[in-house]
Write a protein that holds these residues in place. Structure first.
Motif, mmCIF file in Angstrom:
data_model
loop_
_atom_site.group_PDB
_atom_site.id
_atom_site.type_symbol
_atom_site.label_atom_id
_atom_site.label_comp_id
_atom_site.label_asym_id
_atom_site.label_seq_id
_atom_site.Cartn_x
_atom_site.Cartn_y
_atom_site.Cartn_z
ATOM 1 N N MET A 21 0.850 -1.179 0.000
ATOM 2 C CA MET A 21 0.000 0.000 0.000
ATOM 3 C C MET A 21 0.880 1.220 0.000
ATOM 4 S SD MET A 21 -3.094 0.942 2.589
ATOM 5 C CE MET A 21 -2.037 1.113 4.029
ATOM 6 N N ALA A 22 0.604 2.160 -0.888
ATOM 7 C CA ALA A 22 1.483 3.306 -1.046
ATOM 8 C C ALA A 22 1.571 4.128 0.221
ATOM 9 C CB ALA A 22 0.987 4.176 -2.200
ATOM 10 N N GLY A 23 0.402 4.337 0.885
ATOM 11 C CA GLY A 23 0.397 5.164 2.073
ATOM 12 C C GLY A 23 1.234 4.576 3.176
ATOM 13 N N ARG A 24 1.026 3.303 3.464
ATOM 14 C CA ARG A 24 1.810 2.667 4.506
ATOM 15 C C ARG A 24 3.275 2.621 4.124
ATOM 16 N NH1 ARG A 24 -1.904 -2.458 6.385
ATOM 17 N NH2 ARG A 24 -3.491 -1.262 7.473
ATOM 18 N N GLY A 25 3.528 2.327 2.814
ATOM 19 C CA GLY A 25 4.911 2.310 2.372
ATOM 20 C C GLY A 25 5.565 3.668 2.545
ATOM 21 N N GLY A 26 4.775 4.731 2.288
ATOM 22 C CA GLY A 26 5.311 6.058 2.428
ATOM 23 C C GLY A 26 5.636 6.415 3.864
ATOM 24 N N ALA A 84 3.975 -15.904 -8.039
ATOM 25 C CA ALA A 84 2.533 -15.936 -7.802
ATOM 26 C C ALA A 84 2.159 -15.087 -6.595
ATOM 27 C CB ALA A 84 2.060 -17.377 -7.604
ATOM 28 N N GLN A 85 2.965 -15.158 -5.525
ATOM 29 C CA GLN A 85 2.688 -14.334 -4.352
ATOM 30 C C GLN A 85 2.855 -12.855 -4.669
ATOM 31 O OE1 GLN A 85 5.271 -15.858 -1.251
ATOM 32 N NE2 GLN A 85 3.619 -17.124 -0.430
ATOM 33 N N ALA A 86 3.900 -12.520 -5.436
ATOM 34 C CA ALA A 86 4.107 -11.124 -5.819
ATOM 35 C C ALA A 86 2.933 -10.615 -6.658
ATOM 36 C CB ALA A 86 5.416 -10.988 -6.588
ATOM 37 N N ARG A 111 -5.584 -16.916 1.309
ATOM 38 C CA ARG A 111 -4.318 -16.813 0.590
ATOM 39 C C ARG A 111 -3.955 -15.349 0.330
ATOM 40 N NH1 ARG A 111 -2.586 -20.964 -4.203
ATOM 41 N NH2 ARG A 111 -0.393 -20.322 -4.328
ATOM 42 N N VAL A 112 -4.931 -14.545 -0.063
ATOM 43 C CA VAL A 112 -4.675 -13.130 -0.317
ATOM 44 C C VAL A 112 -4.296 -12.411 0.970
ATOM 45 C CG1 VAL A 112 -5.728 -10.952 -1.048
ATOM 46 C CG2 VAL A 112 -6.128 -13.036 -2.373
ATOM 47 N N ASN A 113 -5.023 -12.694 2.035
ATOM 48 C CA ASN A 113 -4.738 -12.059 3.316
ATOM 49 C C ASN A 113 -3.320 -12.368 3.790
ATOM 50 O OD1 ASN A 113 -5.661 -10.422 5.543
ATOM 51 N ND2 ASN A 113 -5.727 -12.290 6.756
ATOM 52 N N PHE A 147 2.860 -8.867 3.877
ATOM 53 C CA PHE A 147 4.226 -8.552 3.451
ATOM 54 C C PHE A 147 4.359 -7.139 2.887
ATOM 55 C CE2 PHE A 147 4.145 -13.130 3.597
ATOM 56 C CZ PHE A 147 5.415 -13.479 4.037
ATOM 57 N N ARG A 148 3.281 -6.375 2.852
ATOM 58 C CA ARG A 148 3.365 -5.031 2.262
ATOM 59 C C ARG A 148 3.878 -3.986 3.242
ATOM 60 N NH1 ARG A 148 -3.087 -3.327 2.154
ATOM 61 N NH2 ARG A 148 -3.563 -4.325 4.141
ATOM 62 N N VAL A 149 4.062 -4.340 4.514
ATOM 63 C CA VAL A 149 4.350 -3.324 5.525
ATOM 64 C C VAL A 149 5.825 -2.943 5.589
ATOM 65 C CG1 VAL A 149 2.370 -3.970 6.924
ATOM 66 C CG2 VAL A 149 4.579 -5.071 7.349
ATOM 67 N N ASP A 150 6.728 -3.754 5.036
ATOM 68 C CA ASP A 150 8.150 -3.408 5.089
ATOM 69 C C ASP A 150 8.873 -4.043 3.908
ATOM 70 O OD1 ASP A 150 8.910 -6.147 5.791
ATOM 71 O OD2 ASP A 150 8.173 -5.692 7.809
ATOM 72 N N ALA A 151 10.183 -3.828 3.841
ATOM 73 C CA ALA A 151 11.008 -4.387 2.768
ATOM 74 C C ALA A 151 12.069 -5.309 3.343
ATOM 75 C CB ALA A 151 11.641 -3.268 1.953
ATOM 76 N N ASP A 152 11.700 -6.073 4.350
ATOM 77 C CA ASP A 152 12.642 -6.957 5.034
ATOM 78 C C ASP A 152 12.654 -8.379 4.473
ATOM 79 O OD1 ASP A 152 13.328 -4.867 6.710
ATOM 80 O OD2 ASP A 152 11.853 -5.423 8.241
ATOM 81 N N THR A 153 11.755 -8.683 3.556
ATOM 82 C CA THR A 153 11.650 -10.018 2.978
ATOM 83 C C THR A 153 11.751 -9.915 1.464
ATOM 84 O OG1 THR A 153 9.244 -9.893 2.729
ATOM 85 C CG2 THR A 153 10.098 -10.722 4.851
ATOM 86 N N PRO A 154 12.083 -11.016 0.784
ATOM 87 C CA PRO A 154 12.094 -10.963 -0.684
ATOM 88 C C PRO A 154 10.762 -10.510 -1.276
ATOM 89 C CG PRO A 154 13.237 -12.924 0.072
ATOM 90 C CD PRO A 154 12.612 -12.304 1.305
ATOM 91 N N LEU A 155 9.648 -10.990 -0.707
ATOM 92 C CA LEU A 155 8.344 -10.592 -1.224
ATOM 93 C C LEU A 155 8.075 -9.115 -0.950
ATOM 94 C CD1 LEU A 155 5.703 -11.249 -2.603
ATOM 95 C CD2 LEU A 155 4.819 -12.121 -0.415
ATOM 96 N N GLY A 156 8.418 -8.645 0.250
ATOM 97 C CA GLY A 156 8.226 -7.236 0.558
ATOM 98 C C GLY A 156 9.051 -6.339 -0.340
ATOM 99 N N ARG A 157 10.310 -6.716 -0.596
ATOM 100 C CA ARG A 157 11.167 -5.917 -1.462
ATOM 101 C C ARG A 157 10.643 -5.920 -2.900
ATOM 102 N NH1 ARG A 157 15.066 -8.056 2.095
ATOM 103 N NH2 ARG A 157 15.529 -9.854 0.772
ATOM 104 N N THR A 158 10.162 -7.065 -3.332
ATOM 105 C CA THR A 158 9.607 -7.147 -4.686
ATOM 106 C C THR A 158 8.401 -6.235 -4.824
ATOM 107 O OG1 THR A 158 10.320 -9.450 -4.820
ATOM 108 C CG2 THR A 158 8.697 -8.722 -6.427
#
Length: 314
Positions: A1-6, A191-193, A244-246, A251-262
């Motif tokens: 989410m852009a807002g949380r990412g920001g 698929a997760q990304a 599955r979506v939930n 993983f959208r809250v940070d960039a500490d994992t491969p999925l989060g960084r992607t």
């Protein structure tokens, strides 16, 4: 989410070495937000967003959907609205459609990870023989197609309005495709990304987008509100898909994992490429059309066409 990412400070290094090479490809894919056809409503991007959710609700494997939609996007970057269904309806045989799609993909696939390229080439035949499942599209899908994006906003600054505004379906589709295309470089699951990109603005099916400036004004109300609205949207999905979506949304809250960084790579690239699009459109010149893009291109009547333009003072 852009807002949380920001609102999260991310110090991780860029995840892939080939970003400079792949970004021009992503830019061309993103232009499908602005490609339309006479026989269907909406842009190619938003129709792909609807198609992906219909397939997922119908029980399709997210990995299959991701590969199929990424292959369609890569082909569409060159073919625009001439997708597999259209070429088939216009009389091409299945093998002929596959040939055209492969030619388009081959022009751009070299910028991607070799494993990504192999998956997308393998998915091309499925673009021709694929039929949408008879599954209802969740109500949040058309809502996100109608919901405009706020664009760039800043606290205390007047809103910069650029038109036409993209909608949330187009942005989510682009982040899903970009994420799946970057996943082999980042070590994430494609698929997760794809799922995470597709779903990261579910709350905006009901919440109009006021941009980062508006989210700052919501303050402590933002997170509980968006969580509640996301839950309402997830309730429109089959239970197994909702679970599955939930799971990937976490993983959208940070960039500490491969999925989060992607995800954050795909999200920020799409947001900035969208701004680049508006800047390019505002600065576009006739010379670019006539010289760089060869608007009056070589052909049997090109000399006559140029003579007409000279006589017209153009």
């Amino acid at each position: 989410m852009a807002g949380r990412g920001g609102m999260t400070t991310v110090l991780a290094a860029p995840p892939v070495d080939r970003l400079a090479a792949v970004t021009p490809t992503l830019r061309q894919i993103g232009d499908l937000k602005r490609v339309r056809v006479a026989h269907a409503e909406g842009s190619v991007a938003e129709r792909a967003f609807s198609r992906a959710w219909a397939a997922l609700v119908g029980g399709a494997d997210p990995a299959v959907v991701a590969d199929r939609e990424c292959a369609a996007a890569l082909a569409g970057a060159r073919l625009g609205g001439m997708d597999a269904a259209t070429l088939t309806a216009c009389g091409l045989a299945q093998t002929e459609v596959e040939t055209v799609l492969a030619r388009a993909v081959d022009e751009l696939v070299g910028s991607l990870h070799p494993d990504t390229g192999r998956r997308l080439r393998a998915a091309l035949p499925h673009l021709v023989d694929h039929a949408l499942p008879d599954a209802p599209i969740p109500p949040f899908v058309p809502a996100l197609r109608r919901q405009p994006r706020a664009g760039a906003t800043a606290a205390g600054q007047p809103r910069l309005v650029v038109e036409p505004a993209e909608n949330h379906a187009e942005h989510c589709w682009a982040v899903a495709v970009y994420g799946a295309l970057l996943a082999d470089d980042t070590g994430a699951d494609p698929a997760q990304a794809f799922l995470l990109g597709l779903a990261h603005h579910l709350h905006n099916a009901r919440l109009p987008d006021a941009g980062f400036a508006g989210e700052l004004l919501l303050g402590a109300y933002l997170t509980p509100m968006t969580d509640r609205l996301t839950e309402w949207a997830l309730a429109e999905l089959p239970e197994a898909l909702a679970v599955r979506v939930n799971a990937v949304l976490a993983f959208r809250v940070d960039a500490d994992t491969p999925l989060g960084r992607t995800f954050h790579s795909a999200d920020v690239l799409d947001r900035v490429l969208q701004v680049h699009h508006h800047a390019r459109a505002a600065a576009f010149t006739v010379e670019q059309a006539l010289v760089d893009l060869a608007l009056v291109h070589d052909g049997p009547v090109v000399d006559y066409q140029r003579a007409v333009l000279r006589a017209a003072g153009l």
